[in-house]
Design an enzyme around this catalytic site. Structure first.
Site, mmCIF file in Angstrom:
data_model
loop_
_atom_site.group_PDB
_atom_site.id
_atom_site.type_symbol
_atom_site.label_atom_id
_atom_site.label_comp_id
_atom_site.label_asym_id
_atom_site.label_seq_id
_atom_site.Cartn_x
_atom_site.Cartn_y
_atom_site.Cartn_z
ATOM 1 N N ASN A 210 -6.602 9.836 3.601
ATOM 2 C CA ASN A 210 -6.306 9.355 4.957
ATOM 3 C C ASN A 210 -4.818 9.561 5.254
ATOM 4 O OD1 ASN A 210 -4.770 6.904 4.121
ATOM 5 N ND2 ASN A 210 -6.722 6.427 3.154
ATOM 6 N N ALA A 275 -1.979 -0.713 0.799
ATOM 7 C CA ALA A 275 -2.598 0.613 0.599
ATOM 8 C C ALA A 275 -3.792 0.800 1.526
ATOM 9 C CB ALA A 275 -3.041 0.755 -0.847
ATOM 10 N N LYS A 289 -15.037 24.419 -8.625
ATOM 11 C CA LYS A 289 -14.850 24.539 -7.169
ATOM 12 C C LYS A 289 -16.190 24.842 -6.489
ATOM 13 C CE LYS A 289 -12.336 27.093 -3.695
ATOM 14 N NZ LYS A 289 -11.497 28.236 -3.399
ATOM 15 N N ILE A 307 -10.371 -3.682 -3.814
ATOM 16 C CA ILE A 307 -9.338 -4.165 -4.748
ATOM 17 C C ILE A 307 -8.869 -5.569 -4.353
ATOM 18 C CG2 ILE A 307 -7.032 -3.682 -5.673
ATOM 19 C CD1 ILE A 307 -7.564 -0.690 -4.902
ATOM 20 N N LYS A 341 -12.489 -11.787 2.838
ATOM 21 C CA LYS A 341 -11.845 -11.492 1.542
ATOM 22 C C LYS A 341 -11.121 -12.714 0.985
ATOM 23 C CE LYS A 341 -11.345 -6.618 2.818
ATOM 24 N NZ LYS A 341 -10.820 -5.322 2.426
HETATM 25 O O1 PMT Z 1 1.494 3.966 4.838
HETATM 26 P P1 PMT Z 1 2.020 4.021 6.256
HETATM 27 O O2 PMT Z 1 1.969 5.413 6.840
HETATM 28 O O3 PMT Z 1 3.364 3.374 6.385
HETATM 29 O O4 PMT Z 1 1.006 3.164 7.176
HETATM 30 C C1 PMT Z 1 0.911 1.790 6.983
HETATM 31 C C2 PMT Z 1 -0.551 1.312 7.046
HETATM 32 C C3 PMT Z 1 -1.106 1.540 8.433
HETATM 33 C C4 PMT Z 1 -1.403 2.047 6.006
HETATM 34 C C5 PMT Z 1 -0.535 -0.219 6.676
HETATM 35 O O5 PMT Z 1 0.285 -0.888 7.601
HETATM 36 C C6 PMT Z 1 -1.922 -0.811 6.677
HETATM 37 O O6 PMT Z 1 -2.470 -1.231 7.673
HETATM 38 N N1 PMT Z 1 -2.565 -0.852 5.463
HETATM 39 C C7 PMT Z 1 -3.969 -1.261 5.272
HETATM 40 C C8 PMT Z 1 -4.864 -0.107 5.528
HETATM 41 C C9 PMT Z 1 -6.321 -0.457 5.311
HETATM 42 O O7 PMT Z 1 -6.952 0.159 4.471
HETATM 43 O O8 PMT Z 1 -6.792 -1.425 6.001
HETATM 44 P P2 PMT Z 1 -8.334 -1.945 5.900
HETATM 45 O O9 PMT Z 1 -8.479 -2.742 7.115
HETATM 46 O O10 PMT Z 1 -9.273 -0.806 5.700
HETATM 47 O O11 PMT Z 1 -8.375 -2.820 4.591
HETATM 48 C C10 PMT Z 1 -8.069 -4.207 4.620
HETATM 49 C C11 PMT Z 1 -7.331 -4.612 3.359
HETATM 50 O O12 PMT Z 1 -8.164 -4.435 2.204
HETATM 51 C C12 PMT Z 1 -6.076 -3.813 3.094
HETATM 52 O O13 PMT Z 1 -5.120 -4.722 2.617
HETATM 53 C C13 PMT Z 1 -6.474 -2.817 2.004
HETATM 54 O O14 PMT Z 1 -5.377 -2.483 1.158
HETATM 55 C C14 PMT Z 1 -7.516 -3.608 1.248
HETATM 56 N N2 PMT Z 1 -8.555 -2.775 0.640
HETATM 57 C C15 PMT Z 1 -9.428 -2.047 1.369
HETATM 58 C C16 PMT Z 1 -10.428 -1.313 0.778
HETATM 59 C C17 PMT Z 1 -10.506 -1.319 -0.656
HETATM 60 N N3 PMT Z 1 -11.444 -0.601 -1.292
HETATM 61 N N4 PMT Z 1 -9.642 -2.038 -1.371
HETATM 62 C C18 PMT Z 1 -8.669 -2.762 -0.768
HETATM 63 O O15 PMT Z 1 -7.853 -3.402 -1.441
#
Ligand code: PMT
Length: 399
Positions: A210, A275, A289, A307, A341
Site C-alpha cells: 500500500n 503501520a 516467477k 497485530i 480492538k
Molecule cells: O506512512 P505515512 O505515509 O506517513 O501515512 C501514515 C498513515 C496514513 C499510514 C497512518 O497515519 C495511518 O493511518 N496508519 C494506520 C493505517 C491502517 O492500516 O489503518 P487501519 O484502519 O486499516 O487499521 C487500524 C489499526 O489496526 C492500525 O493501527 C493498524 O496498524 C492496525 N492493524 C491493522 C491490520 C492488521 N493486520 N494489524 C494491525 O495492527
C-alpha cells in the site's frame, strides 16, 4: 543531542533596534541543526537588510504578502505549514498589538494567524511602551491563547532608558524554545511503534502493498524518543533514516511484523500501531516467477492476523494506541475500531485527502478515546507527532 535538530524554525523579525540580533539568532539556531527560514516585516528591513538574513540563513527571505512571484515559490500558507516552531524575535509593540487582535495585514501576521505550530514571541521595545496597559493587555491575550512569551529582559536600553523591554539574551531564547521540544512526556517508558506498509509476496518478484511511506510512524518514534522514551520502531519496507536513539527492526510482511512486535512486548508500556498492515495476504506464494500464460489471473487471499488486536488481548497488555486510515465516515469507523480492538486511544486520519495521510509531510487527525475526541489541525507530521506524544503521555499517566 540538540532538541531543535532538523526542526523547521520560522523566524519572524519585526521593526526595532534589536532586529540586528536576529542575524546572530539565525546562526545560533543553525548551530543547533535547526532549519531556518526568515520572514521580515517592512519595518524590520529598515533596521537590517534582507540580504544579510538571506546570506546567513541560506534561504530566500520572505517579505511580501501580495507578491505573486513570492507566493508562487512558497506562499504564506506553505510557510505556516512548514514551520515546526514560529519564533518572532524581536517582536515590536505594534506587531504584538496586531496579532493579539487577529489582524493579518502583512506577511508575518498572516503566517502567524495561519500557523498551527508552537509560537514564541520575544518582545523588544522601549520600557515605557512595554509598561503601557495596552501592551500588557495584548501580552495577556497572547498568553491566554497558549503563546509562549520569551522575556523581555531588563537593563540599559538603546534609547538610554533603563527598564524592562530588552530582547531576551539569545542563549535564553534558544534554551526556552528548545525546552518546548524536550518536555519528557514519556520519560522512562518503553514504547514500541509499528510503521510503514507491509509487503505480501505473490511470487519471488511480486508483492501486494500500500501507499504508506512510514513518515507518520517515524515522526512518532522521533517525538517519543525526544520525550524521553526508550523506543523500538518496527518498520515495514520504507526509505527513511532511523531517528537518533531509536532501535529499528526491519520487517517485510504482516506475519514478520506480528512476530517482531510480540517479541518486543515484554516490558512494553505503550504500543503505537501506525503501520498500514496488509489485511490480506496471498494464500500460497509461488516458488518461481508466475508466467503470464492467460489474460486473467486469480489470486486467493487469506486474512492476516491483526497485530494491534492481538497485542491488546495480551494478558499483560501495554497501553494501546491505534491509527485508523479511512476515506469516509472517518470518525465513526475509527470509533468502531477503538471498541472492536479494545484500544485505549485511536488516531483517525482521512486518507482520501492527498494533502494529508499517506506519503504527505502533513497530517490532520482526531484523537479519540471512549470519553472524548480531540481535533488536531493540519500541521507537519513532526509537529503532530510531538502533540500526540504529549497527549498519549498524559492519558497513559491518568489511566
Ligand atoms: O506512512 P505515512 O505515509 O506517513 O501515512 C501514515 C498513515 C496514513 C499510514 C497512518 O497515519 C495511518 O493511518 N496508519 C494506520 C493505517 C491502517 O492500516 O489503518 P487501519 O484502519 O486499516 O487499521 C487500524 C489499526 O489496526 C492500525 O493501527 C493498524 O496498524 C492496525 N492493524 C491493522 C491490520 C492488521 N493486520 N494489524 C494491525 O495492527
Amino acid at each position: 543531542m540538540y532538541e531543535l535538530s532538523n526542526r523547521n524554525v520560522l523566524l519572524g523579525v519585526t521593526g526595532g533596534i534589536a532586529a540586528y540580533k536576529a542575524a546572530e539568532l539565525v546562526r545560533r539556531l543553525q548551530d543547533q541543526n535547526a532549519k531556518v527560514r526568515v520572514v521580515m516585516t517592512p519595518a524590520a528591513t529598515e533596521f537590517i537588510t534582507p540580504l544579510t538574513m538571506q546570506a546567513l540563513s541560506g534561504e530566500p527571505v520572505h517579505l511580501d504578502l501580495l507578491n505573486p512571484e513570492a507566493e508562487a515559490a512558497m506562499g504564506h500558507i506553505e510557510l505556516a505549514r512548514w514551520a515546526d516552531a514560529l519564533l518572532v524575535a524581536p517582536a515590536s509593540a505594534d506587531f504584538i498589538a496586531r496579532i493579539a487582535h487577529g489582524q493579518a495585514d502583512d506577511l508575518l501576521s498572516t503566517v502567524y494567524l495561519a500557523c498551527a505550530a508552537p509560537k514564541f514571541i520575544a518582545p523588544a521595545m522601549n520600557q515605557g511602551m512595554w509598561a503601557q496597559t495596552s501592551t500588557q493587555t495584548n501580552i495577556d491575550a497572547l498568553r491566554k491563547d497558549g503563546i509562549t512569551i520569551l522575556g523581555p529582559d531588563s537593563g540599559l536600553q538603546a534609547c538610554g532608558d533603563i527598564g524592562a523591554g530588552r530582547l531576551l539574551d539569545i542563549d535564553q531564547l534558544l534554551t526556552q524554545v528548545s525546552a518546548h521540544f524536550s518536555r519528557g512526556a514519556l520519560a522512562g517508558l518503553n514504547v514500541v511503534i509499528t510503521a510503514g506498509p507491509t509487503q505480501e509476496a505473490i511470487d519471488p518478484v511480486r508483492f501486494l502493498s500500500n501507499h504508506s511511506s512510514g513518515k507518520m510512524g517515524f515522526a512518532l518514534a522521533r517525538a517519543a524518543s525526544e520525550a524521553g522514551a526508550d523506543v523500538t520502531l518496527i518498520a515495514g519496507p520504507v526509505s527513511l533514516n532511523c531517528p537518533e536513539n531509536v532501535q529499528r527492526i526491519d520487517v517485510k510482511s504482516a506475519k514478520d511484523m506480528l512476530a517482531a512486535t510480540l517479541e518486543q512486548m515484554a516490558g512494553c508500556d505503550i504500543f503505537i500501531a501506525t503501520a498500514a498492515v496488509a489485511d490480506y495476504t496471498p494464500l500460497n506464494v509461488a516458488n518461481n516467477k508466475i508466467k503470464k500464460n492467460s489474460s486473467e489471473m486469480e489470486l486467493t487471499l487469506t486474512r492476516t492476523e491483526d497485530i494491534l488486536a492481538t497485542v491488546s488481548a495480551l494478558p499483560a497488555r501495554p497501553f494501546c494506541v491505534g491509527f485508523a486510515a479511512e476515506t469516509n465516515d472517518v470518525i465513526s469507523y475509527a470509533r468502531s475500531k477503538l471498541e472492536r480492538k479494545k484500544l485505549d486511544l485511536i488516531v483517525a486520519n482521512d486518507v482520501s485527502n492527498s494533502e494529508i495521510g499517506f506519503q504527505s509531510d502533513q497530517n490532520k487527525v482526531t484523537l479519540i478515546s471512549k470519553e472524548q475526541a480531540l481535533d488536531l489541525p493540519q500541521m507537519s507530521k513532526l509537529s503532530l507527532a510531538a502533540a500526540l506524544v504529549d497527549e498519549i503521555g498524559q492519558r497513559y499517566k491518568s489511566n
